[in-house]
Design an enzyme around this catalytic site. Structure first.
Site, PDB file in Angstrom:
ATOM      1  N   ASP A   1       0.287  -2.133  -6.628  1.00 37.94           N
ATOM      2  CA  ASP A   1       0.171  -1.997  -5.173  1.00 37.94           C
ATOM      3  C   ASP A   1      -1.067  -2.678  -4.597  1.00 37.94           C
ATOM      4  OD1 ASP A   1       2.334   0.129  -4.305  1.00 37.94           O
ATOM      5  OD2 ASP A   1       1.470   0.883  -6.166  1.00 37.94           O
TER       6      ASP A   1
ATOM      7  N   GLU B   1      -5.603  -2.390   2.656  1.00 38.53           N
ATOM      8  CA  GLU B   1      -6.023  -1.489   3.727  1.00 38.53           C
ATOM      9  C   GLU B   1      -6.383  -0.095   3.216  1.00 38.53           C
ATOM     10  OE1 GLU B   1      -4.300  -0.288   8.039  1.00 38.53           O
ATOM     11  OE2 GLU B   1      -2.873  -0.043   6.401  1.00 38.53           O
ATOM     12  N   ASP B   2      -5.671   0.363   2.204  1.00 37.64           N
ATOM     13  CA  ASP B   2      -5.853   1.740   1.738  1.00 37.64           C
ATOM     14  C   ASP B   2      -7.147   1.951   0.970  1.00 37.64           C
ATOM     15  OD1 ASP B   2      -3.438   2.713   2.810  1.00 37.64           O
ATOM     16  OD2 ASP B   2      -2.326   1.904   1.105  1.00 37.64           O
TER      17      ASP B   2
ATOM     18  N   ARG C   1      -3.679   4.212  -8.030  1.00 35.25           N
ATOM     19  CA  ARG C   1      -4.274   3.177  -7.187  1.00 35.25           C
ATOM     20  C   ARG C   1      -5.799   3.221  -7.151  1.00 35.25           C
ATOM     21  NH1 ARG C   1      -1.909   1.939  -1.542  1.00 35.25           N
ATOM     22  NH2 ARG C   1      -3.109   0.076  -2.101  1.00 35.25           N
TER      23      ARG C   1
ATOM     24  N   ARG D   1      -1.023  11.326   1.240  1.00 36.70           N
ATOM     25  CA  ARG D   1      -2.081  10.539   0.600  1.00 36.70           C
ATOM     26  C   ARG D   1      -3.491  10.872   1.085  1.00 36.70           C
ATOM     27  NH1 ARG D   1       0.484   5.859  -1.546  1.00 36.70           N
ATOM     28  NH2 ARG D   1       2.447   6.600  -2.432  1.00 36.70           N
TER      29      ARG D   1
ATOM     30  N   HIS E   1       2.198   6.995   5.939  1.00 32.59           N
ATOM     31  CA  HIS E   1       0.881   7.025   6.585  1.00 32.59           C
ATOM     32  C   HIS E   1       1.017   7.166   8.100  1.00 32.59           C
ATOM     33  CE1 HIS E   1      -0.542   4.395   3.016  1.00 32.59           C
ATOM     34  NE2 HIS E   1      -1.112   5.578   2.869  1.00 32.59           N
TER      35      HIS E   1
ATOM     36  N   VAL F   1       8.687  -1.579  -0.239  1.00 32.97           N
ATOM     37  CA  VAL F   1       7.793  -0.651  -0.945  1.00 32.97           C
ATOM     38  C   VAL F   1       6.799  -0.051   0.054  1.00 32.97           C
ATOM     39  CG1 VAL F   1       8.018  -1.482  -3.306  1.00 32.97           C
ATOM     40  CG2 VAL F   1       6.468  -2.669  -1.753  1.00 32.97           C
TER      41      VAL F   1
ATOM     42  N   CYS G   1      -1.231  -3.093   6.313  1.00 33.93           N
ATOM     43  CA  CYS G   1      -1.530  -2.732   4.926  1.00 33.93           C
ATOM     44  C   CYS G   1      -2.192  -3.869   4.144  1.00 33.93           C
ATOM     45  CB  CYS G   1      -0.254  -2.342   4.185  1.00 33.93           C
ATOM     46  SG  CYS G   1       0.653  -0.980   4.894  1.00 33.93           S
TER      47      CYS G   1
END
Length: 285
Positions: free
Chosen positions: A75, A80-81, A100, A147, A175, A270, A276
């Protein structure tokens, strides 16, 4: 916008992106926990991603830093995450998916090299994905989701003390920014589903500020990338008319904008959106 990005209305100068690994098709996470990467055409995903990167670099004029893909982290393209950037500070996130968390090492290194002040989230009870962080330029909204948890939101509030931080429950989506992003200064793009509209109503009730809303017929289309660029003004990357014709008509109503349609069919399989795939910020002088 990369968790926070430069903020709606603030000037943006830089973008951090990352390549798509071969492992994405077979190993990327899905919100429903099944059919990981099912149906993803990796070659097509890379072509679409490259056009996204070229739009940021060539059409928008950002300085783009592109990290190579990491096969150990399927991923990893969804940078962004991994961090929330506001002003000259980067809060390194603690992604909600344990698989992740190794992604943040490379992100922390490059953001430090780019001159940002690095703050790490070391509390092992906290989880936070940048995709749950909406910065309006005036305040933060944090989506409490699968998350991102309460402790993650508390740490963000502690790091960015100059801004109010409001927490909003997210259900039915990965999200907060899966269906809610900034489309301009004081303009929130929001999906038309009942859940999306209810979430925005809750946000407006929490806020001391007034925001206009741009309602999109398609929730996915509400994930767009707004940028304020010197000599270009309002810039918006949004999903194409081929993907979402009705939503594209709504974007077309935004006058005095540079509108850049960007296809995202493969990464959407996905749960990936346009925001993102970049961390956007204004590099401190």
């Amino acid at each position: 916008m990369a968790g926070a990005g430069a903020g709606a209305g603030a000037v943006c100068s830089h973008a951090l992106v990352r390549g798509i690994p071969e492992s994405l098709a077979g190993g990327a996470l899905r919100r429903n926990g099944s059919d990981a990467g099912s149906g993803v055409d990796t070659a097509r995903a890379r072509r679409e991603h490259q056009l996204y990167v070229e739009a940021l670099r060539d059409r928008v004029g950002l300085v783009v830093t592109e990290l190579p893909a990491d096969e150990a982290h399927p991923d990893c393209v969804f940078v962004e995450d991994t961090a929330v950037v506001c002003g000259g500070t980067a809060l390194i996130a603690r992604p909600g998916a344990p698989s992740r968390r190794g992604e943040v090492t490379a992100i922390k290194k490059v953001l430090s090299e780019l001159g940002l002040n690095i703050v790490e989230m070391t509390d092992e009870t906290a989880t936070l994905d940048g995709g749950d962080i909406l910065f309006t330029g005036k305040e933060f909204f944090v989506g409490l989701s699968e998350r991102t948890n309460q402790r993650g939101a508390e740490i963000l509030a502690d790091v960015f003390k100059d801004y109010a931080v409001s927490k909003v429950s997210v259900s039915g989506a990965l999200h907060l920014k899966s269906f809610c992003t900034m489309a301009g200064p004081d303009l929130i793009a929001i999906g038309s589903s009942d859940q999306a509209q209810k979430t925005l109503m809750n946000m407006q009730e929490m806020s001391e500020h007034h925001y206009e809303k741009l309602t999109l017929p398609d929730n996915e289309a509400a994930n767009c990338v707004y940028l304020n660029i010197p000599n270009k003004g309002h810039v918006l990357l949004h999903r194409t008319a081929e993907e979402f014709p009705d939503s594209a008509k709504e974007f077309a109503k935004l006058k005095d904008y540079l509108l850049i349609p960007v296809r995202n069919t493969e990464l959407a399989k996905v749960d990936g959106g346009l925001t993102c795939c970049s961390i956007l910020f204004n590099k401190p002088v």
